[in-house]
Write a protein that holds these residues in place. Structure first.
Motif, PDB file in Angstrom:
ATOM      1  N   TRP A 182       0.816  -1.209   0.000  1.00 19.89           N
ATOM      2  CA  TRP A 182       0.000   0.000   0.000  1.00 19.89           C
ATOM      3  C   TRP A 182       0.863   1.278   0.000  1.00 19.89           C
ATOM      4  O   TRP A 182       0.363   2.361   0.238  1.00 19.89           O
ATOM      5  CB  TRP A 182      -0.876   0.037   1.257  1.00 19.89           C
ATOM      6  N   ASP A 183       2.169   1.147  -0.237  1.00 25.94           N
ATOM      7  CA  ASP A 183       3.073   2.277  -0.070  1.00 25.94           C
ATOM      8  C   ASP A 183       2.705   3.441  -0.991  1.00 25.94           C
ATOM      9  O   ASP A 183       2.709   3.317  -2.214  1.00 25.94           O
ATOM     10  CB  ASP A 183       4.513   1.853  -0.357  1.00 25.94           C
ATOM     11  N   GLU A 184       2.386   4.577  -0.369  1.00 22.89           N
ATOM     12  CA  GLU A 184       2.155   5.826  -1.081  1.00 22.89           C
ATOM     13  C   GLU A 184       1.316   5.645  -2.350  1.00 22.89           C
ATOM     14  O   GLU A 184       1.791   5.866  -3.469  1.00 22.89           O
ATOM     15  CB  GLU A 184       3.498   6.473  -1.437  1.00 22.89           C
ATOM     16  N   PRO A 185       0.064   5.228  -2.217  1.00 24.02           N
ATOM     17  CA  PRO A 185      -0.772   5.079  -3.413  1.00 24.02           C
ATOM     18  C   PRO A 185      -0.929   6.414  -4.148  1.00 24.02           C
ATOM     19  O   PRO A 185      -1.093   7.464  -3.532  1.00 24.02           O
ATOM     20  CB  PRO A 185      -2.114   4.589  -2.846  1.00 24.02           C
ATOM     21  N   ARG A 186      -0.891   6.360  -5.453  1.00 21.32           N
ATOM     22  CA  ARG A 186      -0.984   7.549  -6.295  1.00 21.32           C
ATOM     23  C   ARG A 186      -2.361   7.611  -6.940  1.00 21.32           C
ATOM     24  O   ARG A 186      -2.863   6.622  -7.448  1.00 21.32           O
ATOM     25  CB  ARG A 186       0.100   7.484  -7.386  1.00 21.32           C
ATOM     26  N   ARG A 187      -2.957   8.800  -6.941  1.00 17.97           N
ATOM     27  CA  ARG A 187      -4.256   8.952  -7.589  1.00 17.97           C
ATOM     28  C   ARG A 187      -4.102   8.787  -9.097  1.00 17.97           C
ATOM     29  O   ARG A 187      -3.258   9.420  -9.717  1.00 17.97           O
ATOM     30  CB  ARG A 187      -4.852  10.323  -7.274  1.00 17.97           C
ATOM     31  N   VAL A 188      -4.948   7.949  -9.658  1.00 15.61           N
ATOM     32  CA  VAL A 188      -4.868   7.659 -11.086  1.00 15.61           C
ATOM     33  C   VAL A 188      -5.703   8.654 -11.891  1.00 15.61           C
ATOM     34  O   VAL A 188      -5.324   9.032 -13.001  1.00 15.61           O
ATOM     35  CB  VAL A 188      -5.340   6.218 -11.361  1.00 15.61           C
ATOM     36  N   TYR A 189      -6.835   9.066 -11.343  1.00 12.42           N
ATOM     37  CA  TYR A 189      -7.766   9.940 -12.058  1.00 12.42           C
ATOM     38  C   TYR A 189      -8.027  11.215 -11.260  1.00 12.42           C
ATOM     39  O   TYR A 189      -7.891  11.243 -10.032  1.00 12.42           O
ATOM     40  CB  TYR A 189      -9.103   9.230 -12.293  1.00 12.42           C
ATOM     41  N   HIS A 190      -8.422  12.238 -11.995  1.00  9.35           N
ATOM     42  CA  HIS A 190      -8.987  13.422 -11.353  1.00  9.35           C
ATOM     43  C   HIS A 190     -10.485  13.132 -11.213  1.00  9.35           C
ATOM     44  O   HIS A 190     -11.245  13.298 -12.167  1.00  9.35           O
ATOM     45  CB  HIS A 190      -8.750  14.671 -12.194  1.00  9.35           C
ATOM     46  N   ALA A 191     -10.880  12.691 -10.029  1.00  6.33           N
ATOM     47  CA  ALA A 191     -12.241  12.172  -9.834  1.00  6.33           C
ATOM     48  C   ALA A 191     -13.102  13.165  -9.056  1.00  6.33           C
ATOM     49  O   ALA A 191     -12.737  13.598  -7.953  1.00  6.33           O
ATOM     50  CB  ALA A 191     -12.191  10.837  -9.091  1.00  6.33           C
ATOM     51  N   LEU A 192     -14.231  13.505  -9.652  1.00  9.08           N
ATOM     52  CA  LEU A 192     -15.260  14.239  -8.928  1.00  9.08           C
ATOM     53  C   LEU A 192     -16.125  13.200  -8.225  1.00  9.08           C
ATOM     54  O   LEU A 192     -16.854  12.450  -8.874  1.00  9.08           O
ATOM     55  CB  LEU A 192     -16.106  15.078  -9.883  1.00  9.08           C
ATOM     56  N   LYS A 193     -16.020  13.147  -6.910  1.00  8.78           N
ATOM     57  CA  LYS A 193     -16.759  12.140  -6.139  1.00  8.78           C
ATOM     58  C   LYS A 193     -18.060  12.746  -5.620  1.00  8.78           C
ATOM     59  O   LYS A 193     -18.053  13.779  -4.956  1.00  8.78           O
ATOM     60  CB  LYS A 193     -15.916  11.645  -4.967  1.00  8.78           C
ATOM     61  N   ILE A 194     -19.144  12.068  -5.918  1.00 10.04           N
ATOM     62  CA  ILE A 194     -20.463  12.489  -5.449  1.00 10.04           C
ATOM     63  C   ILE A 194     -20.962  11.422  -4.481  1.00 10.04           C
ATOM     64  O   ILE A 194     -21.287  10.308  -4.889  1.00 10.04           O
ATOM     65  CB  ILE A 194     -21.449  12.666  -6.610  1.00 10.04           C
ATOM     66  N   GLY A 195     -20.982  11.762  -3.201  1.00  8.69           N
ATOM     67  CA  GLY A 195     -21.438  10.817  -2.184  1.00  8.69           C
ATOM     68  C   GLY A 195     -22.872  11.109  -1.790  1.00  8.69           C
ATOM     69  O   GLY A 195     -23.190  12.223  -1.352  1.00  8.69           O
ATOM     70  N   LEU A 196     -23.743  10.139  -1.958  1.00  8.55           N
ATOM     71  CA  LEU A 196     -25.164  10.317  -1.641  1.00  8.55           C
ATOM     72  C   LEU A 196     -25.463   9.755  -0.251  1.00  8.55           C
ATOM     73  O   LEU A 196     -24.909   8.737   0.149  1.00  8.55           O
ATOM     74  CB  LEU A 196     -26.030   9.604  -2.679  1.00  8.55           C
ATOM     75  N   PHE A 197     -26.330  10.420   0.461  1.00  9.06           N
ATOM     76  CA  PHE A 197     -26.727   9.954   1.783  1.00  9.06           C
ATOM     77  C   PHE A 197     -28.136  10.445   2.070  1.00  9.06           C
ATOM     78  O   PHE A 197     -28.651  11.321   1.405  1.00  9.06           O
ATOM     79  CB  PHE A 197     -25.760  10.449   2.865  1.00  9.06           C
ATOM     80  N   MET A 198     -28.757   9.836   3.065  1.00  4.30           N
ATOM     81  CA  MET A 198     -30.056  10.295   3.552  1.00  4.30           C
ATOM     82  C   MET A 198     -30.195   9.852   4.995  1.00  4.30           C
ATOM     83  O   MET A 198     -29.396   9.041   5.494  1.00  4.30           O
ATOM     84  CB  MET A 198     -31.208   9.755   2.694  1.00  4.30           C
ATOM     85  N   ARG A 199     -31.168  10.389   5.659  1.00  6.86           N
ATOM     86  CA  ARG A 199     -31.416  10.010   7.056  1.00  6.86           C
ATOM     87  C   ARG A 199     -31.621   8.502   7.155  1.00  6.86           C
ATOM     88  O   ARG A 199     -32.291   7.904   6.318  1.00  6.86           O
ATOM     89  CB  ARG A 199     -32.645  10.735   7.601  1.00  6.86           C
ATOM     90  N   ARG A 200     -31.042   7.919   8.191  1.00  9.44           N
ATOM     91  CA  ARG A 200     -31.075   6.463   8.307  1.00  9.44           C
ATOM     92  C   ARG A 200     -32.498   5.896   8.307  1.00  9.44           C
ATOM     93  O   ARG A 200     -32.748   4.903   7.625  1.00  9.44           O
ATOM     94  CB  ARG A 200     -30.326   6.029   9.574  1.00  9.44           C
ATOM     95  N   PRO A 201     -33.458   6.460   9.054  1.00  7.04           N
ATOM     96  CA  PRO A 201     -34.821   5.896   8.993  1.00  7.04           C
ATOM     97  C   PRO A 201     -35.395   5.889   7.577  1.00  7.04           C
ATOM     98  O   PRO A 201     -36.058   4.931   7.175  1.00  7.04           O
ATOM     99  CB  PRO A 201     -35.627   6.813   9.929  1.00  7.04           C
ATOM    100  N   ASP A 202     -35.125   6.963   6.809  1.00  2.10           N
ATOM    101  CA  ASP A 202     -35.625   7.013   5.437  1.00  2.10           C
ATOM    102  C   ASP A 202     -34.932   5.972   4.560  1.00  2.10           C
ATOM    103  O   ASP A 202     -35.567   5.320   3.723  1.00  2.10           O
ATOM    104  CB  ASP A 202     -35.396   8.407   4.845  1.00  2.10           C
ATOM    105  N   LEU A 203     -33.626   5.813   4.756  1.00  2.20           N
ATOM    106  CA  LEU A 203     -32.886   4.822   3.982  1.00  2.20           C
ATOM    107  C   LEU A 203     -33.382   3.416   4.299  1.00  2.20           C
ATOM    108  O   LEU A 203     -33.557   2.587   3.393  1.00  2.20           O
ATOM    109  CB  LEU A 203     -31.393   4.931   4.279  1.00  2.20           C
ATOM    110  N   TYR A 204     -33.641   3.140   5.560  1.00  5.50           N
ATOM    111  CA  TYR A 204     -34.130   1.815   5.946  1.00  5.50           C
ATOM    112  C   TYR A 204     -35.485   1.522   5.311  1.00  5.50           C
ATOM    113  O   TYR A 204     -35.750   0.387   4.892  1.00  5.50           O
ATOM    114  CB  TYR A 204     -34.231   1.713   7.474  1.00  5.50           C
ATOM    115  N   GLN A 205     -36.336   2.538   5.226  1.00 10.31           N
ATOM    116  CA  GLN A 205     -37.630   2.347   4.572  1.00 10.31           C
ATOM    117  C   GLN A 205     -37.444   2.007   3.096  1.00 10.31           C
ATOM    118  O   GLN A 205     -38.127   1.129   2.555  1.00 10.31           O
ATOM    119  CB  GLN A 205     -38.492   3.602   4.719  1.00 10.31           C
TER     120      GLN A 205
END
Length: 269
Positions: A182-205
């Protein structure tokens, strides 16, 4: 120049597919699946694959590429996904990686070596059977004793990675943590990361509704067809959420109501 990609990530049922399709329609994108189970042919309902109509509209990659009797490694995913991304870029389109498997995403986005470690499918099946009878926690206890660094990074419920780590330990005599570099991993791409989330009760439903939709759509019949076609599911496919519970139901070990509740519980976890 580093290639630019979009990555859409988040928990099950949060809406990654809808978000990725909207981006693809607006920005001439193609979708690369980073789902470890959508690679399997015939495993459609339980993996919530995009419909054929959607895939005809927006090109998708790394879906339906191997039989459910086969295994698929993170190293193979990395190689195939990078080739797919390069091909999309050469078509002047936007690569959109849609992921639910964090290990796959990390391997794709960072440049580190994944050592090729020998496999022992028979021992792997034995470990999976043991976990079914005695619980995944017992295997995680073994891993914590033999390979504490790996145990610290693998969740006690992540049966697939626990079994792989134990398999490597037994086959090679070296812990999994010694094989990975795992030594010094290098980023391969210029990545726009979009992380989606919602309130846990809504996600469970949403998860609970998705499980009901899968069963109503015919998940049990799908698993029956897979068994009729291939005779069995490989050790990786057989542990997929939804499929492992339905397999137990078809074996007569649990009734349909218990199958449904376990699917909902295990997906929430």
């Amino acid at each position: 120049m580093v290639d630019k990609i979009v990555v859409v990530m988040g928990p099950t049922a949060v809406g990654k597919t809808s978000m990725a399709l909207e981006i693809a329609r607006q920005y001439a994108g193609e979708i690369i699946s980073a789902d470890s189970m959508q690679v399997y042919c015939g495993m459609d309902i339980g993996t919530a694959k995009p419909s054929r109509k959607v895939r005809d509209e927006i090109p998708h990659h790394l879906i339906d590429i191997i039989k459910p009797t086969e295994t698929f490694s993170v190293g193979e995913f990395k190689a195939r996904a990078r080739r797919a991304i390069q091909a999309v870029i050469e078509r002047d389109c936007l690569p959109i990686v849609v992921g639910g498997t964090n290990l796959y995403l990390h391997a794709l986005l960072y440049d580190y070596e994944l050592a090729e470690v020998p496999a022992d499918p028979e021992r792997r099946c034995e470990l999976i059977d043991y976990a079914k009878e005695h619980g995944t926690d017992r295997l995680h206890d073994w891993l914590r004793e033999w390979d504490p660094p790996s145990a610290a990074t693998i969740h006690p419920n992540d049966l697939q990675r626990i079994v792989r780590a134990l398999e490597v330990q037994e086959v090679t005599g070296w812990p999994m943590s010694k094989w990975k570099r795992w030594d010094e991993p290098r980023r391969v791409y210029h990545a726009l990361k979009i992380g989606l989330f919602m309130r846990r009760p809504d996600l469970y439903q949403r998860i609970n509704r998705r499980v009901d939709w899968m069963l109503e759509r015919g998940l049990v019949a799908e698993v029956k067809r897979l068994l009729e076609t291939y005779g069995f599911l490989g050790p990786t496919a057989a542990q997929a959420l939804g499929y492992k519970e339905v397999l137990r139901h078809l074996e007569g070990k649990i009734d349909r109501a218990t199958c449904r509740s376990l699917m909902q519980r295990n997906t929430r976890r």
